[in-house]
Design an enzyme around this catalytic site. Structure first.
Site, mmCIF file in Angstrom:
data_model
loop_
_atom_site.group_PDB
_atom_site.id
_atom_site.type_symbol
_atom_site.label_atom_id
_atom_site.label_comp_id
_atom_site.label_asym_id
_atom_site.label_seq_id
_atom_site.Cartn_x
_atom_site.Cartn_y
_atom_site.Cartn_z
ATOM 1 N N SER A 99 1.014 -1.224 0.073
ATOM 2 C CA SER A 99 -0.244 -0.016 -0.137
ATOM 3 C C SER A 99 0.949 1.379 -0.062
ATOM 4 O O SER A 99 1.982 1.144 0.339
ATOM 5 C CB SER A 99 -0.673 -0.025 1.150
ATOM 6 O OG SER A 99 -1.299 1.273 1.563
ATOM 7 N N TYR A 109 -2.101 -1.302 10.504
ATOM 8 C CA TYR A 109 -2.054 -1.308 8.944
ATOM 9 C C TYR A 109 -0.653 -0.769 8.433
ATOM 10 O O TYR A 109 0.017 -1.664 7.330
ATOM 11 C CB TYR A 109 -3.169 -0.633 8.410
ATOM 12 C CG TYR A 109 -3.370 -0.899 6.810
ATOM 13 C CD1 TYR A 109 -4.026 -1.960 6.176
ATOM 14 C CD2 TYR A 109 -3.063 0.168 5.806
ATOM 15 C CE1 TYR A 109 -4.380 -2.024 5.013
ATOM 16 C CE2 TYR A 109 -3.345 0.126 4.633
ATOM 17 C CZ TYR A 109 -3.759 -1.201 4.035
ATOM 18 O OH TYR A 109 -4.180 -1.511 2.612
HETATM 19 N N1 LIG Z 1 -8.480 -0.154 -1.538
HETATM 20 C C1 LIG Z 1 -7.529 0.668 -1.296
HETATM 21 O O1 LIG Z 1 -7.711 1.581 -1.396
HETATM 22 C C2 LIG Z 1 -6.186 -0.145 -1.156
HETATM 23 C C3 LIG Z 1 -5.086 0.831 -1.058
HETATM 24 C C4 LIG Z 1 -3.943 -0.024 -1.021
HETATM 25 C C5 LIG Z 1 -3.923 -1.325 -0.877
HETATM 26 N N2 LIG Z 1 -4.932 -2.228 -0.634
HETATM 27 C C6 LIG Z 1 -4.754 -3.480 -0.514
HETATM 28 O O2 LIG Z 1 -5.188 -4.047 -1.724
HETATM 29 C C7 LIG Z 1 -5.593 -5.370 -1.023
HETATM 30 C C8 LIG Z 1 -7.065 -5.714 -1.602
HETATM 31 O O3 LIG Z 1 -8.148 -4.779 -1.082
HETATM 32 P P1 LIG Z 1 -9.345 -4.395 -1.767
HETATM 33 O O4 LIG Z 1 -9.350 -3.049 -1.736
HETATM 34 O O5 LIG Z 1 -9.495 -5.121 -2.957
HETATM 35 O O6 LIG Z 1 -10.521 -4.659 -0.581
HETATM 36 P P2 LIG Z 1 -11.496 -5.948 -0.319
HETATM 37 O O7 LIG Z 1 -11.903 -5.969 0.990
HETATM 38 O O8 LIG Z 1 -12.500 -5.781 -1.533
HETATM 39 O O9 LIG Z 1 -10.566 -7.098 -0.534
HETATM 40 C C9 LIG Z 1 -9.867 -7.970 0.445
HETATM 41 C C10 LIG Z 1 -10.070 -9.372 0.111
HETATM 42 O O10 LIG Z 1 -9.432 -10.148 1.006
HETATM 43 C C11 LIG Z 1 -10.134 -11.004 1.677
HETATM 44 N N3 LIG Z 1 -9.682 -11.502 2.659
HETATM 45 C C12 LIG Z 1 -9.554 -10.668 4.008
HETATM 46 N N4 LIG Z 1 -9.044 -11.288 4.876
HETATM 47 C C13 LIG Z 1 -8.823 -12.945 4.479
HETATM 48 C C14 LIG Z 1 -8.187 -13.859 5.054
HETATM 49 N N5 LIG Z 1 -7.981 -13.933 6.267
HETATM 50 N N6 LIG Z 1 -8.025 -15.106 4.298
HETATM 51 C C15 LIG Z 1 -8.471 -14.715 2.887
HETATM 52 N N7 LIG Z 1 -9.059 -13.739 2.240
HETATM 53 C C16 LIG Z 1 -9.206 -12.638 3.090
HETATM 54 C C17 LIG Z 1 -11.620 -10.482 1.746
HETATM 55 O O11 LIG Z 1 -12.690 -11.436 1.851
HETATM 56 C C18 LIG Z 1 -11.695 -9.747 0.344
HETATM 57 O O12 LIG Z 1 -12.471 -10.348 -0.717
HETATM 58 C C19 LIG Z 1 -5.547 -5.427 0.396
HETATM 59 O O13 LIG Z 1 -4.247 -6.048 0.660
HETATM 60 C C20 LIG Z 1 -5.404 -3.893 0.621
HETATM 61 O O14 LIG Z 1 -4.891 -3.832 2.089
HETATM 62 C C21 LIG Z 1 -6.110 -1.510 -0.746
#
Ligand SMILES: NC(=O)c1ccc[n+]([C@@H]2O[C@H](COP(=O)([O-])OP(=O)(O)OC[C@H]3O[C@@H](n4cnc5c(N)ncnc54)[C@H](O)[C@@H]3O)[C@@H](O)[C@H]2O)c1
Length: 277
Positions: A156, A169
């Site tokens: 991130s 985080y």
């Molecule tokens: N959305 C943002 O602004 C952003 C920015 C930077 C990084 N990220 C990172 O991107 C990645 C994806 O996030 P997203 O934005 O698609 O959010 P999201 O919540 O839609 O996706 C996360 C997915 O991970 C799954 N998950 C969570 N815990 C889990 C576990 N213990 N075992 C298996 N699956 C699990 C959830 O069910 C979900 O489908 C994450 O690592 C997040 O930290 C997100």
């Protein structure tokens, strides 16, 4: 000819948003997909709802629609044995394993001094230890197959900079950079590359929710997405509140493809300039 023809890719957190986008983008380029997700809400995550089994099935449907093969497993990345089994089963079903994407993650928020220990611990267990479990299972299988491979851990902007009210985080997303750097050295003799990707805000459930709008507009009682746009944009250099999941997927595609065959141990921003601000 696709850039991922005859490749098998395992993605955690594949039920929706970025994970689904990665599955679809890589399938468009010829990859078959092992899609893993916990498909339920987590204990400390109260800002947004968890993914569901129907979400994971929708990812699979979209991959199949592209003419690619897909297997799904409901698995928690905190459970190393279950993850080992699911990934090995997927690799056996699809015949090989070339790429592992540790994308599963959660977001919660609290001032550091008030943060419940359980909130800290669940974050570290999922976003850090889960990434290690994922990389470990993948590297073991790829080493066995002997074709080299690639591991991507989704970090991130908070892997480069401090995010207030999210020390857990921030700590986890910084820590996976160290994890990837050390793993890159250990995995290199088997021609396995390890890198991290660092998105800025991405238009997904994780940030498009009322609690996050409130975070950016504490002055309003019930702020809308519209009210929060300037707050989201304030972290970026380019004038936009967020990028789309596909923007991250396109960077991921390059990083796992042969075009990046000598790129390992890097922390690659896809961040609208966030890291230079
Ligand atoms: N959305 C943002 O602004 C952003 C920015 C930077 C990084 N990220 C990172 O991107 C990645 C994806 O996030 P997203 O934005 O698609 O959010 P999201 O919540 O839609 O996706 C996360 C997915 O991970 C799954 N998950 C969570 N815990 C889990 C576990 N213990 N075992 C298996 N699956 C699990 C959830 O069910 C979900 O489908 C994450 O690592 C997040 O930290 C997100």
């Amino acid at each position: 000819m696709g850039r991922m023809d005859n490749r098998v890719v395992c993605i955690t957190g594949a039920a929706r948003n970025q994970g689904r986008s990665h599955a679809v983008r890589l399938a468009e380029e010829g990859a078959d997909i092992i899609a893993l997700d916990i498909c339920r809400s987590l204990t400390t995550v109260d800002m947004y709802p968890g993914a569901t089994a129907a979400d994971l099935e929708e990812t699979a449907r979209q991959v199949r629609e592209l003419g690619r093969r897909v297997v799904t497993h409901v698995v928690d990345v905190r459970d190393a044995d279950a993850l080992d089994t699911a990934m090995a089963q997927g690799a056996a079903d699809l015949g090989r394993l070339d790429v592992v994407v540790a994308n599963a993650g959660i977001f919660t928020r609290s001032a550091a001094i008030d943060m419940p220990v359980a909130m800290w611990q669940e974050m570290i267990d999922v976003n850090l230890t889960g990434a290690w479990h994922t990389a470990r299972s993948g590297i073991r299988l790829m080493r066995e197959h002997g074709n080299g491979g690639s591991v991507i851990i989704i970090s991130s902007g908070a892997g480069f900079k401090g995010a207030a009210n999210a020390i857990h985080y921030t700590a986890a997303k910084h820590a996976v950079v160290g994890l990837a750097r050390a793993l890159a050295i250990e995995a290199a003799p088997d021609d396995i590359r390890v890198n991290t990707l660092h998105p800025t805000n991405v238009a997904t459930t994780m940030i498009q929710n009322d609690a996050t709008y409130q975070m950016f507009r504490p002055d309003l009682e019930n702020p809308s997405m519209q009210d929060a746009l300037d707050g989201f944009a304030s972290i970026n250099v380019l004038p936009l509140p967020w990028i789309e999941p596909r923007d991250v997927s396109n960077a991921l595609l390059w990083l796992v493809s042969d075009e990046a065959r000598y790129v390992t141990g890097i922390a690659m921003p896809v961040d609208a300039g966030l890291s230079v601000k």
